[in-house]
Design a protein around this motif. Structure first.
Motif, short mmCIF file in Angstrom:
data_model
loop_
_atom_site.label_atom_id
_atom_site.label_comp_id
_atom_site.label_asym_id
_atom_site.label_seq_id
_atom_site.Cartn_x
_atom_site.Cartn_y
_atom_site.Cartn_z
N ALA A 1 -17.22 21.67 -10.64
CA ALA A 1 -15.76 21.78 -10.61
C ALA A 1 -15.14 21.49 -9.23
N ASN B 1 -15.42 16.87 -17.06
CA ASN B 1 -15.81 18.21 -16.61
C ASN B 1 -14.88 19.27 -17.21
N THR B 2 -13.59 19.02 -17.18
CA THR B 2 -12.61 19.96 -17.72
C THR B 2 -12.81 20.14 -19.23
N TYR B 3 -13.05 19.06 -19.94
CA TYR B 3 -13.28 19.13 -21.38
C TYR B 3 -14.50 20.00 -21.69
N TRP C 1 -15.80 27.63 -22.93
CA TRP C 1 -14.95 28.68 -22.38
C TRP C 1 -15.44 30.08 -22.72
#
Length: 122
Positions: free
Chosen positions: A79, A107-109, A115
């Motif tokens: 990140a 990366n965000t996906y 999560w």
């Protein structure tokens, strides 16, 4: 949906392995920057231990993503690197933002899809 996550994870992992390895072996063409300040900063970073450390983290996280081990850890470790790549291009080399944004979005996906693993951190 699991197929999409698998493909995204492997694509991101391979990208990280290739570009991380390039920081050690320099088999890809050197980057050209339109803004001289970007070249100065990148050159200073490349001449120090920083780029080797970033390359090492990229290779390790890429391998973890490809072999599907410790994926949440790999994504968290990646990140700050992906954010800094985007910020570098936003501020000094907007023309090269495409690949940077691609890595950041992948990366965000994957962080979003994992999560539930991070809930205890927040």
């Amino acid at each position: 949906m699991n197929t999409v996550i698998l493909v995204v994870r492997i694509v991101l992992g391979v990208l990280l392995i290739v570009f991380g390895s390039n920081k050690f072996y320099e088999f890809l063409p050197a980057l050209e920057f339109a803004n001289p300040d970007a070249g100065v900063l990148f050159g200073a970073l490349a001449g120090s231990y920083i780029m080797k450390l970033v390359g090492l983290v990229e290779v390790i996280t890429g391998l973890l993503l490809v072999i599907n081990k410790a994926v949440p850890f790999a994504l968290v470790a990646l990140a700050p690197i992906s954010v800094n790549i985007v910020l570098f291009h936003l501020t000094l080399d907007p023309a090269g933002i495409g690949p940077a944004a691609f890595v950041f979005l992948l990366n965000t996906y994957l962080i979003f899809k994992n999560w539930s693993t991070y809930k205890t951190l927040f």
